[in-house]
Design a protein around this motif. Structure first.
Motif, PDB file in Angstrom:
ATOM      1  N   THR A  28      45.635  55.501  38.961  1.00  0.00           N
ATOM      2  CA  THR A  28      44.295  55.532  39.540  1.00  0.00           C
ATOM      3  C   THR A  28      43.598  56.827  39.148  1.00  0.00           C
ATOM      4  O   THR A  28      44.267  57.830  38.830  1.00  0.00           O
ATOM      5  CB  THR A  28      44.343  55.416  41.083  1.00  0.00           C
ATOM      6  N   ASP A  29      42.263  56.818  39.183  1.00  0.00           N
ATOM      7  CA  ASP A  29      41.491  58.018  38.837  1.00  0.00           C
ATOM      8  C   ASP A  29      41.421  59.008  39.989  1.00  0.00           C
ATOM      9  O   ASP A  29      41.273  60.213  39.770  1.00  0.00           O
ATOM     10  CB  ASP A  29      40.067  57.631  38.427  1.00  0.00           C
ATOM     11  N   LEU A  43      37.398  51.902  44.049  1.00  0.00           N
ATOM     12  CA  LEU A  43      38.803  52.289  44.117  1.00  0.00           C
ATOM     13  C   LEU A  43      39.453  51.804  42.819  1.00  0.00           C
ATOM     14  O   LEU A  43      39.607  50.596  42.604  1.00  0.00           O
ATOM     15  CB  LEU A  43      39.480  51.658  45.333  1.00  0.00           C
ATOM     16  N   THR A  44      39.792  52.745  41.958  1.00  0.00           N
ATOM     17  CA  THR A  44      40.269  52.384  40.622  1.00  0.00           C
ATOM     18  C   THR A  44      41.770  52.121  40.603  1.00  0.00           C
ATOM     19  O   THR A  44      42.555  52.810  41.265  1.00  0.00           O
ATOM     20  CB  THR A  44      39.948  53.494  39.600  1.00  0.00           C
ATOM     21  N   CYS A  45      42.135  51.120  39.831  1.00  0.00           N
ATOM     22  CA  CYS A  45      43.550  50.802  39.611  1.00  0.00           C
ATOM     23  C   CYS A  45      43.662  50.206  38.204  1.00  0.00           C
ATOM     24  O   CYS A  45      43.067  49.166  37.912  1.00  0.00           O
ATOM     25  CB  CYS A  45      44.047  49.811  40.658  1.00  0.00           C
ATOM     26  N   ARG A  46      44.396  50.902  37.307  1.00  0.00           N
ATOM     27  CA  ARG A  46      44.631  50.422  35.952  1.00  0.00           C
ATOM     28  C   ARG A  46      46.136  50.337  35.717  1.00  0.00           C
ATOM     29  O   ARG A  46      46.907  51.086  36.317  1.00  0.00           O
ATOM     30  CB  ARG A  46      43.993  51.359  34.931  1.00  0.00           C
ATOM     31  N   ARG A  93      35.204  47.505  43.872  1.00  0.00           N
ATOM     32  CA  ARG A  93      33.969  48.186  44.234  1.00  0.00           C
ATOM     33  C   ARG A  93      33.544  47.694  45.621  1.00  0.00           C
ATOM     34  O   ARG A  93      33.360  46.498  45.834  1.00  0.00           O
ATOM     35  CB  ARG A  93      32.877  47.887  43.218  1.00  0.00           C
ATOM     36  N   ILE A  94      33.397  48.637  46.558  1.00  0.00           N
ATOM     37  CA  ILE A  94      33.010  48.294  47.934  1.00  0.00           C
ATOM     38  C   ILE A  94      31.638  48.908  48.212  1.00  0.00           C
ATOM     39  O   ILE A  94      31.428  50.106  48.003  1.00  0.00           O
ATOM     40  CB  ILE A  94      34.028  48.822  48.965  1.00  0.00           C
ATOM     41  N   MET A  95      30.705  48.083  48.695  1.00  0.00           N
ATOM     42  CA  MET A  95      29.345  48.522  48.994  1.00  0.00           C
ATOM     43  C   MET A  95      29.103  48.506  50.498  1.00  0.00           C
ATOM     44  O   MET A  95      29.850  47.898  51.255  1.00  0.00           O
ATOM     45  CB  MET A  95      28.342  47.623  48.277  1.00  0.00           C
ATOM     46  N   ASN A  96      28.019  49.185  50.917  1.00  0.00           N
ATOM     47  CA  ASN A  96      27.628  49.254  52.333  1.00  0.00           C
ATOM     48  C   ASN A  96      28.825  49.659  53.195  1.00  0.00           C
ATOM     49  O   ASN A  96      29.196  48.976  54.152  1.00  0.00           O
ATOM     50  CB  ASN A  96      27.068  47.915  52.805  1.00  0.00           C
ATOM     51  N   LEU A  97      29.396  50.786  52.872  1.00  0.00           N
ATOM     52  CA  LEU A  97      30.606  51.258  53.553  1.00  0.00           C
ATOM     53  C   LEU A  97      30.350  51.508  55.040  1.00  0.00           C
ATOM     54  O   LEU A  97      29.279  51.967  55.447  1.00  0.00           O
ATOM     55  CB  LEU A  97      31.106  52.553  52.907  1.00  0.00           C
ATOM     56  N   CYS A 107      47.288  49.398  45.668  1.00  0.00           N
ATOM     57  CA  CYS A 107      47.182  48.450  44.561  1.00  0.00           C
ATOM     58  C   CYS A 107      48.593  48.146  44.049  1.00  0.00           C
ATOM     59  O   CYS A 107      49.308  49.056  43.623  1.00  0.00           O
ATOM     60  CB  CYS A 107      46.311  49.042  43.451  1.00  0.00           C
ATOM     61  N   GLU A 108      48.980  46.874  44.089  1.00  0.00           N
ATOM     62  CA  GLU A 108      50.325  46.470  43.699  1.00  0.00           C
ATOM     63  C   GLU A 108      50.254  45.569  42.466  1.00  0.00           C
ATOM     64  O   GLU A 108      49.516  44.568  42.444  1.00  0.00           O
ATOM     65  CB  GLU A 108      51.017  45.720  44.836  1.00  0.00           C
TER      66      GLU A 108
END
Length: 288
Positions: A28-29, A43-46, A93-97, A107-108
């Motif tokens: 993740t970043d 929330l990044t997951c690569r 990507r989550i909006m209107n937190l 992240c699995e």
């Protein structure tokens, strides 16, 4: 030609290291994310794989109460996020937190054909919330020399707010020092504690809550009136109450003697009944 044992061991170690590097690996970043309420975040997951294959991707969340739930499962976002979140590959990507989005996200990635078939990354999301208008508890009156406590609290701010008290528009620290007042302010709980109040502590009080997120908020101003103990008034009241009690007792005794209560009335009726009985006996004897 037989290879030396140490060379075989070295080759095995190299193979193991190469296999682990090329097996499924998730990154993740940013593991610690902070965003303002009503904003958005990703929330990044690569991940990388040892072999091309169909993987299983899941996102889970552990909230502030310690309860775990699915965020992304079976190629679908959870119901509460479907209208304000989207998948960007394996990232979210989550909006209107909102404050409820705060928690630990996981992240699995499962790759059953790789040597190492599973990996995960953990991301801590904190949604920053400005304080709400605090509720202040200020007594309207107090007696000089007594212990008095003023309270201030708000529950929306994240991180938790700190509190500052004001008297007549100035910080309490300045106002109280001018009157030599004995007090203590707890900035974490919002409590203003007076060991002993005096008439000089009379004034208009309000509290301000702040957590460096958005504007500070203050409660409506309230007045506290401190009065000296009125000994003369207390003595006068005791004397008057005593006189009233004495008059009431005398009145009851007088009424009792005059037969105004049921006891007196019953005695009179009893005497009348006895007189009637004697008259009847006298008449009966005369007839005989």
């Amino acid at each position: 030609m037989k290879l030396p044992a140490w060379l075989l061991l070295l080759g095995h170690l190299v193979a193991v290291c190469f296999r682990d590097v090329s097996a499924v690996n998730a990154v993740t970043d940013n593991k610690n994310v902070q965003e303002l309420e009503f904003g958005e975040t990703t929330l990044t997951c690569r991940y990388t794989l040892e072999k091309e294959q169909v993987i299983r991707l899941e996102w889970k969340k552990t909230d502030l109460k310690g309860e775990t739930s699915f965020v992304y499962f079976n190629n679908s976002l959870s119901e509460d996020l479907q209208k304000r979140a989207q998948m960007l590959g394996s990232s979210i990507r989550i909006m209107n937190l909102s404050r409820g989005d705060s928690g630990k996200y996981r992240c699995e990635v499962s790759a059953p054909q790789d040597a190492k078939i599973f990996d995960e990354v953990n991301i801590n999301l904190v949604v920053l919330v400005a304080p709400s208008v605090p509720v202040c508890d200020v007594p309207s009156t107090a007696m000089s020399g007594s212990v008095v406590e003023l309270k201030c609290r708000e529950k929306e701010g994240n991180p938790a707010s700190e509190y500052k008290w004001f008297k007549n528009g100035f910080p309490i620290e300045l106002s109280a020092k001018a009157t030599n007042s004995s007090f203590k302010v707890d900035r974490k709980t919002g409590t203003l504690h007076f060991n002993t109040v005096t008439k000089e502590d009379t004034g208009d009080y309000y509290c301000e809550a702040s957590n460096n997120i958005g504007k500070s908020q203050r409660c409506p101003m309230k007045r506290m009136q401190v009065d000296d103990l009125n000994l003369a008034g207390i003595i006068s009241a005791v004397v008057i109450i005593s006189l009233v009690i004495i008059l009431c007792v005398c009145g009851v005794c007088y009424a009792q003697r005059r037969g105004y209560f049921s006891g007196g009335k019953s005695k009179k009726e009893h005497n009348s009944a006895s007189q009637a009985e004697n008259d009847f006996k006298h008449t009966k004897s005369f007839v005989i």
